[in-house]
Design a protein around this motif. Structure first.
Motif, PDB file in Angstrom:
ATOM      1  N   GLU A 114       0.829  -1.210   0.000  1.00 43.78           N
ATOM      2  CA  GLU A 114       0.000   0.000   0.000  1.00 43.78           C
ATOM      3  C   GLU A 114       0.864   1.260   0.000  1.00 43.78           C
ATOM      4  O   GLU A 114       0.522   2.266  -0.619  1.00 43.78           O
ATOM      5  N   ALA A 115       1.991   1.196   0.702  1.00 42.97           N
ATOM      6  CA  ALA A 115       2.875   2.357   0.776  1.00 42.97           C
ATOM      7  C   ALA A 115       3.546   2.629  -0.565  1.00 42.97           C
ATOM      8  O   ALA A 115       3.675   3.788  -0.992  1.00 42.97           O
ATOM      9  N   LEU A 116       3.968   1.563  -1.261  1.00 38.47           N
ATOM     10  CA  LEU A 116       4.571   1.750  -2.585  1.00 38.47           C
ATOM     11  C   LEU A 116       3.572   2.379  -3.541  1.00 38.47           C
ATOM     12  O   LEU A 116       3.893   3.309  -4.286  1.00 38.47           O
ATOM     13  N   GLY A 117       2.329   1.878  -3.521  1.00 43.46           N
ATOM     14  CA  GLY A 117       1.295   2.445  -4.378  1.00 43.46           C
ATOM     15  C   GLY A 117       1.046   3.908  -4.081  1.00 43.46           C
ATOM     16  O   GLY A 117       0.891   4.729  -4.992  1.00 43.46           O
ATOM     17  N   ALA A 118       1.032   4.255  -2.794  1.00 43.37           N
ATOM     18  CA  ALA A 118       0.820   5.651  -2.413  1.00 43.37           C
ATOM     19  C   ALA A 118       1.940   6.537  -2.924  1.00 43.37           C
ATOM     20  O   ALA A 118       1.709   7.677  -3.359  1.00 43.37           O
ATOM     21  N   LEU A 119       3.182   6.032  -2.884  1.00 42.06           N
ATOM     22  CA  LEU A 119       4.302   6.829  -3.366  1.00 42.06           C
ATOM     23  C   LEU A 119       4.190   7.077  -4.864  1.00 42.06           C
ATOM     24  O   LEU A 119       4.389   8.207  -5.330  1.00 42.06           O
ATOM     25  N   VAL A 120       3.858   6.048  -5.629  1.00 37.14           N
ATOM     26  CA  VAL A 120       3.724   6.208  -7.082  1.00 37.14           C
ATOM     27  C   VAL A 120       2.666   7.253  -7.404  1.00 37.14           C
ATOM     28  O   VAL A 120       2.884   8.170  -8.203  1.00 37.14           O
ATOM     29  N   ARG A 121       1.500   7.110  -6.793  1.00 33.53           N
ATOM     30  CA  ARG A 121       0.407   8.050  -7.081  1.00 33.53           C
ATOM     31  C   ARG A 121       0.775   9.475  -6.669  1.00 33.53           C
ATOM     32  O   ARG A 121       0.448  10.442  -7.363  1.00 33.53           O
ATOM     33  N   ALA A 161      -0.860  -1.694 -10.351  1.00 38.66           N
ATOM     34  CA  ALA A 161      -2.155  -1.074 -10.055  1.00 38.66           C
ATOM     35  C   ALA A 161      -2.005   0.425  -9.850  1.00 38.66           C
ATOM     36  O   ALA A 161      -2.815   1.225 -10.335  1.00 38.66           O
ATOM     37  N   ALA A 162      -0.959   0.825  -9.147  1.00 35.90           N
ATOM     38  CA  ALA A 162      -0.737   2.252  -8.894  1.00 35.90           C
ATOM     39  C   ALA A 162      -0.453   3.010 -10.181  1.00 35.90           C
ATOM     40  O   ALA A 162      -0.955   4.126 -10.386  1.00 35.90           O
ATOM     41  N   VAL A 163       0.329   2.416 -11.074  1.00 42.84           N
ATOM     42  CA  VAL A 163       0.615   3.066 -12.357  1.00 42.84           C
ATOM     43  C   VAL A 163      -0.669   3.199 -13.172  1.00 42.84           C
ATOM     44  O   VAL A 163      -0.911   4.232 -13.821  1.00 42.84           O
ATOM     45  N   GLY A 164      -1.526   2.176 -13.137  1.00 42.13           N
ATOM     46  CA  GLY A 164      -2.811   2.262 -13.829  1.00 42.13           C
ATOM     47  C   GLY A 164      -3.671   3.390 -13.292  1.00 42.13           C
ATOM     48  O   GLY A 164      -4.316   4.123 -14.055  1.00 42.13           O
ATOM     49  N   VAL A 165      -3.692   3.546 -11.969  1.00 39.18           N
ATOM     50  CA  VAL A 165      -4.446   4.648 -11.356  1.00 39.18           C
ATOM     51  C   VAL A 165      -3.879   5.989 -11.804  1.00 39.18           C
ATOM     52  O   VAL A 165      -4.626   6.918 -12.134  1.00 39.18           O
ATOM     53  N   VAL A 282     -15.189   9.440 -14.641  1.00 36.84           N
ATOM     54  CA  VAL A 282     -15.610   8.237 -15.362  1.00 36.84           C
ATOM     55  C   VAL A 282     -14.642   7.954 -16.510  1.00 36.84           C
ATOM     56  O   VAL A 282     -14.192   6.814 -16.710  1.00 36.84           O
ATOM     57  N   LEU A 283     -14.292   8.997 -17.259  1.00 42.25           N
ATOM     58  CA  LEU A 283     -13.331   8.821 -18.346  1.00 42.25           C
ATOM     59  C   LEU A 283     -11.987   8.315 -17.817  1.00 42.25           C
ATOM     60  O   LEU A 283     -11.377   7.403 -18.388  1.00 42.25           O
ATOM     61  N   GLY A 284     -11.530   8.907 -16.732  1.00 41.19           N
ATOM     62  CA  GLY A 284     -10.263   8.494 -16.153  1.00 41.19           C
ATOM     63  C   GLY A 284     -10.287   7.063 -15.649  1.00 41.19           C
ATOM     64  O   GLY A 284      -9.305   6.322 -15.785  1.00 41.19           O
ATOM     65  N   THR A 285     -11.409   6.667 -15.076  1.00 38.85           N
ATOM     66  CA  THR A 285     -11.534   5.287 -14.592  1.00 38.85           C
ATOM     67  C   THR A 285     -11.483   4.308 -15.749  1.00 38.85           C
ATOM     68  O   THR A 285     -10.825   3.251 -15.659  1.00 38.85           O
ATOM     69  N   PHE A 286     -12.125   4.630 -16.852  1.00 36.31           N
ATOM     70  CA  PHE A 286     -12.069   3.747 -18.021  1.00 36.31           C
ATOM     71  C   PHE A 286     -10.669   3.713 -18.615  1.00 36.31           C
ATOM     72  O   PHE A 286     -10.225   2.662 -19.103  1.00 36.31           O
ATOM     73  N   ARG A 287      -9.956   4.831 -18.553  1.00 39.53           N
ATOM     74  CA  ARG A 287      -8.573   4.815 -19.033  1.00 39.53           C
ATOM     75  C   ARG A 287      -7.728   3.871 -18.179  1.00 39.53           C
ATOM     76  O   ARG A 287      -6.877   3.137 -18.693  1.00 39.53           O
ATOM     77  N   ALA A 288      -7.968   3.879 -16.880  1.00 39.93           N
ATOM     78  CA  ALA A 288      -7.248   2.977 -15.985  1.00 39.93           C
ATOM     79  C   ALA A 288      -7.644   1.519 -16.236  1.00 39.93           C
ATOM     80  O   ALA A 288      -6.792   0.622 -16.201  1.00 39.93           O
ATOM     81  N   ALA A 395      -6.982   3.991  -1.179  1.00 38.09           N
ATOM     82  CA  ALA A 395      -6.464   4.857  -2.243  1.00 38.09           C
ATOM     83  C   ALA A 395      -6.071   6.245  -1.748  1.00 38.09           C
ATOM     84  O   ALA A 395      -5.627   7.076  -2.544  1.00 38.09           O
ATOM     85  N   LEU A 396      -6.209   6.500  -0.439  1.00 35.22           N
ATOM     86  CA  LEU A 396      -6.015   7.844   0.119  1.00 35.22           C
ATOM     87  C   LEU A 396      -6.905   8.850  -0.597  1.00 35.22           C
ATOM     88  O   LEU A 396      -6.521   9.985  -0.876  1.00 35.22           O
ATOM     89  N   ASP A 397      -8.105   8.394  -0.928  1.00 35.77           N
ATOM     90  CA  ASP A 397      -9.125   9.180  -1.636  1.00 35.77           C
ATOM     91  C   ASP A 397     -10.430   8.979  -0.868  1.00 35.77           C
ATOM     92  O   ASP A 397     -11.394   8.417  -1.380  1.00 35.77           O
ATOM     93  N   PRO A 398     -10.489   9.444   0.391  1.00 33.29           N
ATOM     94  CA  PRO A 398     -11.551   9.003   1.299  1.00 33.29           C
ATOM     95  C   PRO A 398     -12.898   9.672   1.075  1.00 33.29           C
ATOM     96  O   PRO A 398     -13.010  10.761   0.512  1.00 33.29           O
ATOM     97  N   CYS A 399     -13.933   8.960   1.542  1.00 36.16           N
ATOM     98  CA  CYS A 399     -15.296   9.495   1.522  1.00 36.16           C
ATOM     99  C   CYS A 399     -15.903   9.319   2.912  1.00 36.16           C
ATOM    100  O   CYS A 399     -15.311   8.677   3.787  1.00 36.16           O
ATOM    101  N   TRP A 400     -17.077   9.903   3.110  1.00 37.81           N
ATOM    102  CA  TRP A 400     -17.727   9.845   4.421  1.00 37.81           C
ATOM    103  C   TRP A 400     -19.214   9.565   4.224  1.00 37.81           C
ATOM    104  O   TRP A 400     -19.872  10.235   3.425  1.00 37.81           O
ATOM    105  N   ARG A 401     -19.715   8.577   4.932  1.00 37.23           N
ATOM    106  CA  ARG A 401     -21.117   8.164   4.782  1.00 37.23           C
ATOM    107  C   ARG A 401     -22.056   9.241   5.311  1.00 37.23           C
ATOM    108  O   ARG A 401     -21.893   9.745   6.421  1.00 37.23           O
TER     109      ARG A 401
END
Length: 489
Positions: A114-121, A161-165, A282-288, A395-401
């Protein structure tokens, strides 16, 4: 920007030829018998460097090291949040150096996945530069980043996965940052069509006549004040068997929102080019998805138009008929996002979806409630909500219910239609979600209000690419939890 992951010891890093070599030094650092270890150990001993995240010491052309510049960078305990903080601290360095083309990041200790992915992003975020409509702008100079780790093989999947994101986030940021005259509904449709060249993706574009035949009266009402023709964008990613129910992503695509007849104040109206942040995501997600090729089916729906106060614009008090057959009294033409989304949500039913997630820069009320830290999450399904929340944290992209109590829908009652498009000022983000819920049916549904997270104002003005990271993590999690699931090669 290209990323490379390879096995590399601290001793081998000494000979890595690059413009910038960054040694990540965390708590518990134990120096080995090499030049970089000796440099870090001395800096720590003298107090010129700390292991806390983002502590930094720059060196120029140190003896016996091939890199032109070396940065010793504290990484704390090596958590994803600490590595993000450390990477973002380098942003001024990335954007100031015109000769900084190749960098290498070396881990003194093996990172968690998870830490490696966070660094890439975070490195991609820190070095991003928008140049599309700048005549004399300097482009991003950092072209290649090598990540050196003690053992690369166990980290390969997380790295990929991180590069795809990153690819998806940057695609979303590009389109959200473009001015409205460079990102019209027609151009947004062409951006979607370009994704069909990536493989496993199909694109279908519906124009005004097709939208009228579908009976999308709410969507048409928003678009009628603009000379720019609307587009209803339909994307299909097929990574699994056709019999497998898709996840449907619905993104609000208002390429410019002047508010219609209920016109917005002039101050800050330029930022309303970002009102298609949901569509960009949505476009970005499909690109990933095209990059990562998970075994899952996904449909993307983007109702895209402008909301302008033209002579044919819809008026406050007008009643329109949505695709679902429900009539809507439009009390405020600046509450247009829910009008285009409600028809797209009705259209989503035809795919018999496993789940539907809509995302929209929908309400200022959500910005007041949550600021720019967390997106607002509304859901009618506990499992879907839990998966989205977990994906956001990862993803360090948090949401709140947020709540969806039935009592919140009372303010949407109308004397002249089945429903009004706005309630009062109180709980505005919740009542907007309650409006959308009327058009959902019985499938699992979630609504992400990204008005506070899709872009930043002020000196750092620009699109963030959120919540592409959240969505990709959510979809990869679904694909990996399916029986016999694996990523396509």
């Amino acid at each position: 920007m290209d990323f490379e992951l390879k096995t590399m010891s601290l001793a081998a890093a000494r000979t890595e030829r690059c413009d910038l070599l960054v040694l990540l030094v965390g708590e518990g650092f134990e120096p080995a018998q090499d030049a970089l270890s000796a440099l870090a150990a001395l800096a720590l001993k003298q107090g010129d460097l700390k292991t806390s995240a983002a502590s930094m010491l720059q060196c120029y052309a140190p003896p016996t090291v091939a890199a032109r510049r070396v940065v010793l960078l504290g990484s704390g305990k090596g958590s994803p949040a600490e590595l993000r903080k450390a990477a973002l601290a380098l942003a001024p360095l990335f954007k100031a150096g015109k000769t900084l083309k190749r960098a290498a990041f070396i881990f003194a200790q093996a990172p968690a996945q998870e830490a490696l992915g966070a660094l890439v992003r975070s490195l991609a975020q820190a070095s991003y530069v928008y140049t599309t409509t700048k005549g004399k702008a300097e482009p991003r100079t950092l072209a290649r980043v090598t990540l050196g780790v003690p053992q690369a093989a166990p980290l390969r999947a997380a790295f990929d996965a991180a590069v795809g994101v990153v690819v998806g986030v940057e695609f979303a940021r590009e389109w959200a940052n473009r001015p409205a005259n460079h990102a019209t509904p027609t151009l947004l449709g062409e951006a979607a069509r370009s994704l069909a060249r990536q493989g496993l993706i199909r694109c279908k574009l519906h124009g005004p006549e097709q939208v009228a035949k579908l009976g999308m009266g709410a969507f048409l009402a928003v678009a009628q004040g603009s000379a720019e023709p609307l587009r209803f964008i339909e994307l299909h990613y097929q990574g699994a068997a056709r019999s497998e129910a898709p996840v449907v992503l619905v993104g609000k695509g208002i390429t410019f929102d002047a508010g219609g007849i209920s016109i917005k104040p002039a101050a800050g109206m330029d930022e309303m080019k970002f009102d298609m942040g949901g569509a960009a995501s949505v476009l970005g997600t499909f690109r990933a998805l095209a990059e990562l090729k998970p075994r899952i089916n996904v449909v993307g729906l983007i109702p895209s138009c402008e909301n302008l106060p033209g002579g044919k614009a819809v008026k406050p008090g007008d009643v329109v008929t949505s695709m679902s057959g429900q009539t809507i009294e439009i009390l405020n033409t600046d509450a247009e996002g829910r009008l285009v989304l409600c028809d797209a949500l009705e259209y989503a039913r035809r795919f018999k979806p496993a789940a539907v997630v809509d995302l929209a820069t929908l309400t200022g009320a959500c910005v007041i409630a949550l600021g720019g830290v967390r997106s607002g999450l509304f859901a009618n399904d506990e499992e879907l909500a839990a998966r989205l929340q977990a994906a956001g944290e990862a993803a360090l992209d948090p949401c709140w219910r947020m709540p969806l109590d039935e009592d919140y829908g009372e303010g949407l009652k109308s004397a002249f239609a089945d429903v009004a498009n706005v309630a009062g000022r109180e709980a505005g983000a919740v009542t907007a979600a309650k409006f959308l819920q009327r058009f959902v049916g019985d499938f699992p549904w979630a609504h992400l209000d990204i008005a506070g997270t899709a872009w930043k104002s002020g000196a750092a003005k620009g699109a963030t690419g959120r919540p592409v990271g959240l969505l990709v993590h959510y979809l990869l999690g679904l694909a990996e939890s399916a029986p016999g699931a694996q990523r396509r090669k």
